[in-house]
Design a protein around this motif. Structure first.
Motif, PDB file in Angstrom:
ATOM      1  N   PRO A 242      41.745 115.669  14.712  1.00  0.00           N
ATOM      2  CA  PRO A 242      40.623 114.499  13.386  1.00  0.00           C
ATOM      3  C   PRO A 242      39.460 115.905  13.473  1.00  0.00           C
ATOM      4  O   PRO A 242      38.894 116.236  14.373  1.00  0.00           O
ATOM      5  N   PHE A 244      35.651 116.444  12.017  1.00  0.00           N
ATOM      6  CA  PHE A 244      34.891 114.928  11.499  1.00  0.00           C
ATOM      7  C   PHE A 244      33.656 116.049  10.177  1.00  0.00           C
ATOM      8  O   PHE A 244      33.734 116.920  10.406  1.00  0.00           O
ATOM      9  N   ASN A 251      27.780 110.821  16.364  1.00  0.00           N
ATOM     10  CA  ASN A 251      28.488 110.106  17.979  1.00  0.00           C
ATOM     11  C   ASN A 251      27.950 108.897  18.124  1.00  0.00           C
ATOM     12  O   ASN A 251      28.140 107.990  19.132  1.00  0.00           O
ATOM     13  N   SER A 257      37.027 108.732  14.320  1.00  0.00           N
ATOM     14  CA  SER A 257      37.937 109.050  13.387  1.00  0.00           C
ATOM     15  C   SER A 257      38.888 108.045  13.140  1.00  0.00           C
ATOM     16  O   SER A 257      39.753 106.771  13.959  1.00  0.00           O
ATOM     17  N   GLU A 260      41.815 108.023  15.602  1.00  0.00           N
ATOM     18  CA  GLU A 260      41.480 105.986  17.054  1.00  0.00           C
ATOM     19  C   GLU A 260      41.762 105.721  15.846  1.00  0.00           C
ATOM     20  O   GLU A 260      42.213 104.791  16.582  1.00  0.00           O
TER      21      GLU A 260
ATOM     22  N   GLY B 230      39.807 111.443  19.084  1.00  0.00           N
ATOM     23  CA  GLY B 230      38.213 111.826  18.953  1.00  0.00           C
ATOM     24  C   GLY B 230      37.238 110.685  19.883  1.00  0.00           C
ATOM     25  O   GLY B 230      36.638 110.814  19.554  1.00  0.00           O
ATOM     26  N   ARG B 233      34.738 112.159  22.641  1.00  0.00           N
ATOM     27  CA  ARG B 233      33.934 113.194  22.104  1.00  0.00           C
ATOM     28  C   ARG B 233      32.358 113.247  22.781  1.00  0.00           C
ATOM     29  O   ARG B 233      31.820 112.099  22.939  1.00  0.00           O
ATOM     30  N   LEU B 234      32.033 113.629  22.541  1.00  0.00           N
ATOM     31  CA  LEU B 234      30.266 114.041  23.657  1.00  0.00           C
ATOM     32  C   LEU B 234      29.577 115.000  22.620  1.00  0.00           C
ATOM     33  O   LEU B 234      30.239 115.939  22.764  1.00  0.00           O
ATOM     34  N   PHE B 242      35.663 117.532  22.804  1.00  0.00           N
ATOM     35  CA  PHE B 242      36.402 116.489  23.224  1.00  0.00           C
ATOM     36  C   PHE B 242      36.833 116.637  25.202  1.00  0.00           C
ATOM     37  O   PHE B 242      37.288 117.425  25.176  1.00  0.00           O
TER      38      PHE B 242
END
Ligand SMILES: Cc1cc2nc3c(=O)[nH]c(=O)nc-3n(C[C@H](O)[C@H](O)[C@H](O)COP(=O)(O)OP(=O)(O)OC[C@H]3O[C@@H](n4cnc5c(N)ncnc54)[C@H](O)[C@@H]3O)c2cc1C
Ligand SMILES: Cc1cc2nc3c(=O)[nH]c(=O)nc-3n(C[C@H](O)[C@H](O)[C@H](O)COP(=O)(O)OP(=O)(O)OC[C@H]3O[C@@H](n4cnc5c(N)ncnc54)[C@H](O)[C@@H]3O)c2cc1C
Ligand code: SF4
Ligand code: SF4
Ligand code: FES
Ligand SMILES: [Mg+2]
Lengths: 464, 295
Positions: A242, A244, A251, A257, A260, B230, B233-234, B242
């Motif tokens: 995916p 962003f 975040n 996403s 998800e 995702g 993710r960080l 990821f």
């Protein structure tokens, strides 16, 4: 039948929008036999059928419709089966308006023949009556590995099995079907009733399946060839990575996403309380994007109880989703905030979304894609009150396979380079097709690529 | 199905299982993880690989009961099976690809907190097999919670510390690390910290001050573990990574721990309810007005 009536499709029964907005049952109920036979009458049985040109796998459309007219559903299924292994799926999710039905001659004066709904009817009839596909005549003992169990992999595996090959499909996830199980929701494509059953038919052709194998991690393509005796490999690993936006706040907790969100709901069944995986339903949800994936995420969030906005930077005419999905989304009460683009996601002290700053857009000059480019209207920023944001901006191929396979070339979009007619890649004995090659596309194009790959592999192994 | 060949309780609520998974066992390396799914309705749960036996085709996992899924998993006995077990996932620890002679010149210290002790074991074991003995600081709340002490002391130079001083040294792992460097003449080039995020955060604050390059193993919420969703993710430096495919190990001085810790709390209330429902079973009829258990 009166001529005027012949101009319009026999209407298909659907669940009432108010009711379906609160459940995950299939929206479109499909034709019954009587309705299908009535709709079939509208097909003119053209000598040079335009519709077939619009179908990426060239189903003999007038041929199967002719059998429906006569009520001979088993024969109709066999005609479709010559070109497609997954008709119950394609009849439901193909963008027919731009493919078969887009070319149908009936569409010139009135509405096109409802080819997709007829195909679906025949395929569902076959599933209900357990009509089996024709299997291989003789096994030839040659081993072929297929990576990924999405439409491209399933089609390639099915065709190779029919040609007598000993085929094993390796799938990274715990369920078979690729996007058909993790992406497209239950209310559009039922999993038990349709996807599982159609995959069963591929199993009946003798194809073996191994789930929980991540090629590139659990083993590699080179090892499949060197250590496990596979003579050719087809890569149908899709485009699952995916994207962003890269805007501030992305975040935050509550930003997902679409992959998800949909994976939690479809693959993990988070919408059903008896399953363990959680999903953050949200009260006010913004879905960013305008494709099929965005519509699916929006309609899923709606069913989980949220007020849902589609935030899309172009206008209605440019929405890339299937017309039927946009129509259904509107009927169900999804709000479309068009010509609107996110600038920043606002975050509260716990790190959770508590709003989204957006800007209004207008359409400027056409860009490389031929569509008019959206440009910001300065000073038009405003804040949307949302607690959940779902990013649906597209996906790209996962580098897991390309980075672990020596000699496999990719292009700058990280797609595997393969010949269109045969699926042949830069690596000897390795073929590829579907979203892994084209980037995110459609089910039927992936199936077409799976067929091409099967032909390529068959030719390669025969000449080896 | 993936059969459990051995199930053992190491300490209160901490379990070790040896699972038959030949494909994973044949390819895994220290630093990688697997994902298990207990049954049809189970979640996908990521767990670090604690040990492996390529010949026997087995992988060892160690997990702590903290929520509904890990509690359910703890009921598995020898002979039972996981429905799904996939891996190895993620990248191996950086050092497995390094030149051994170069590696031998570096002094390494591992800081293990709680159940994070399990993933440290295969790393120091691998180093030991390659002629390198690392220092390990094993931190635990209390004496009863110390795990894998015998295994670790046979392949490393081990310092045990308990928060309450009931065993070994006393205090947090950061205290032992600081003592070793500032009062006991130790010098380290690399620190590997694995444990709760809050522990890794404080180890990183300390090693930044001490000037020690630090690797951490991140454990954000995951779903697929293959780079598809995702969820994991960080923020690492100015990039988004990821954890499941780019990690799980990262340069600890670049990780945004505060953000990562907030993201791990995302499903807090739902998880709490799931555990209550499991513990109270049919007797959970609600009444609290919160969870809808009475509906
Ligand atoms: C939400 C959503 C809605 C959509 N709606 C429509 C629609 O209405 N109509 C339409 O025509 N198209 C639609 N599409 C697009 C369509 O689903 C895809 O184009 C199609 O599924 C691509 O097929 P594929 O076989 O190439 O890959 P996929 O379906 O993506 O399957 C790839 C499979 O390979 C597996 N895999 C990946 N890497 C590995 C590995 N290393 N080892 C082993 N296995 C691996 C994956 O887990 C996956 O199961 C939609 C897509 C999405 C995401
Ligand atoms: C790469 C990686 C390696 C890990 N290795 C180990 C290990 O070796 N031993 C061990 O005991 N634990 C390990 N964990 C953590 C373990 O996955 C969680 O403890 C477990 O998922 C909790 O599930 P639950 O349903 O029992 O608890 P819940 O009550 O659902 O959750 C409790 C907490 O666990 C975390 N968590 C919940 N769901 C997930 C998920 N799907 N993925 C990751 N974290 C989650 C969250 O922080 C949450 O607040 C690892 C996690 C990752 C990402
Ligand atoms: S497969 Fe798709 S394009 Fe082809 S006839 Fe069926 S619905 Fe139309
Ligand atoms: S173009 Fe339309 S009318 Fe002609 S054969 Fe195809 S479906 Fe029938
Ligand atoms: S867990 Fe889905 S991308 Fe990492
Ligand atoms: Mg859980």
């Amino acid at each position: 039948m009166a001529d005027a009536k012949m101009l319009k499709k026999v209407p298909v029964r659907e669940q009432d929008p108010k009711v379906r907005a609160t459940n995950f049952e299939e929206v479109c109920l499909g034709y019954n036999q009587e309705e299908a036979m009535e709709e079939a009458q509208r097909c003119l049985g053209c000598k040079k059928p335009k519709c077939v040109e619009g179908c990426p796998v060239s189903i003999n459309i007038p041929g199967f419709i002719e059998h429906i007219k006569e009520g001979n559903m088993e024969e109709a299924y066999k005609v479709i089966g010559l070109s497609s292994a997954l008709p119950a799926i394609c009849g439901r999710v193909c963008p027919q308006e731009s493919q078969c039905e887009g070319q149908c001659i009936r569409g010139k004066k009135g509405e096109a023949v409802s080819i997709g709904k007829l195909e679906r009817f025949v395929a569902d009839y076959a599933l209900e009556h357990d009509i089996k596909p024709a299997g291989a005549e003789v096994k030839n003992g040659h081993k072929v590995a297929v990576i990924g169990s999405g439409p491209s992999g399933l089609t390639c595996a099915g065709d190779l099995a029919k040609a007598g090959y000993d085929v094993t499909v390796f799938e990274a996830l715990h369920e078979l079907g690729g996007v058909l199980v993790y992406g497209i929701p239950e209310f559009r494509l039922p999993k038990q009733k349709v996807v599982k059953k159609e995959i069963e038919k591929v199993k009946e052709l003798g194809v073996k399946f191994e789930t929980n194998v991540v090629i590139g991690k659990s083993t590699t393509i080179d090892q499949l060839i060197e250590d496990e005796g596979f003579e050719a490999v087809f890569i149908g690993s899709g485009a699952g990575l995916p994207m962003f936006m890269g805007i501030p706040g992305e975040n935050a907790s509550g930003v997902f996403s679409a992959n998800e969100y949909l994976t939690r709901s479809n693959l993990m069944k988070a919408f059903d309380d008896s399953y363990d995986t959680p999903i953050a339903a949200g009260k006010k949800v913004a879905v960013v994007g305008g494709g099929n994936v965005a519509m699916d995420a929006a309609r899923t969030a709606l069913r989980l109880g949220a007020e849902v906005h589609i935030v899309y930077r172009r206008s209605e005419a440019e929405l890339p989703a299937r017309a039927e999905e946009v129509h259904h989304a509107k009927e169900e009460g999804i709000i479309f905030d068009l010509l609107t683009n996110p600038k920043e996601i606002l975050v509260d002290e716990n790190g959770h979304v508590n709003g989204m700053k957006v800007v209004k857009m207008e359409l400027g000059e056409p860009d490389a894609s031929g569509r008019r480019r959206p440009v910001e209207i300065s000073g038009s920023e405003y804040e949307m009150d949302v607690d959940t944001v779902i990013m649906s901006l597209g996906t790209s191929p996962n580098p897991l396979i390309s980075s672990t396979t020596k000699g496999l070339n990719i292009n700058k979009r990280r797609c595997i380079v393969a010949e269109e007619e045969t699926g042949k890649t830069s690596k000897d004995g390795v073929y590829a097709g579907g979203d892994a090659v084209t980037g995110a596309a459609t089910v039927i194009l992936a199936m077409g690529a799976g067929k091409a790959g099967a032909r390529g592999i068959d030719e390669y192994l025969k000449n080896k | 199905m993936y059969k459990v060949l051995k199930a053992e309780t190491l300490a209160a609520k901490i379990h070790l299982m040896v699972v038959h998974a030949p494909r994973v066992a044949s390819h895994c390396l220290p630093g990688q993880f697997i994902i298990v799914k207990l049954d049809e309705k189970g979640e996908r749960i990521p767990l670090t690989i604690c040990d492996y036996d390529r010949e026997a085709g087995t992988v060892t996992i160690v997990f702590q009961e903290i929520g509904a899924s890990t509690v359910k998993m703890s009921a598995l006995k020898e002979g039972d099976s996981f429905r799904d077990f996939v891996g190895p996932l993620g990248c191996p620890s950086e050092f497995v690809h390094e030149d051994i002679e170069e590696l031998k010149k570096k002094k390494m210290v591992f800081v293990a907190g709680g159940v994070g002790t399990a993933p440290v074991y295969p790393q120091v074991k691998w180093l030991h097999e390659h002629g390198i003995t690392a220092d390990v600081i094993l931190g635990s709340k209390t004496k009863d919670m110390v795990i894998l002490e015998k295994e670790l002391s046979s392949v490393s130079n081990l310092y045990v510390t308990t928060d309450d001083g009931s065993y070994g040294r006393s205090g947090m792992v950061t205290k032992t690390l600081e003592d070793l460097v500032t009062n006991e003449g130790k010098h380290y080039d690399v620190c590997v910290a694995i444990g709760p995020m809050i522990m890794m955060k404080f180890v990183c604050l300390l090693t930044k001050k001490l000037g020690i390059h630090t690797i951490v193993s991140m454990n954000p919420i995951m779903v697929d573990g293959t780079g598809m969703c995702g969820a994991c993710r960080l923020q690492v430096g100015d990039e988004i990574k990821f954890a499941c495919v780019d990690g799980p190990e990262f340069d600890g001085h670049l990780v945004d721990f505060d953000q990562a810790m907030k993201r791990s709390q995302m499903y807090k209330t739902q998880e709490g309810r799931a555990l209550l429902k499991l513990q109270e079973g049919d007797t959970h009829h609600g009444g609290c007005g919160q969870c809808g258990g009475d509906k």
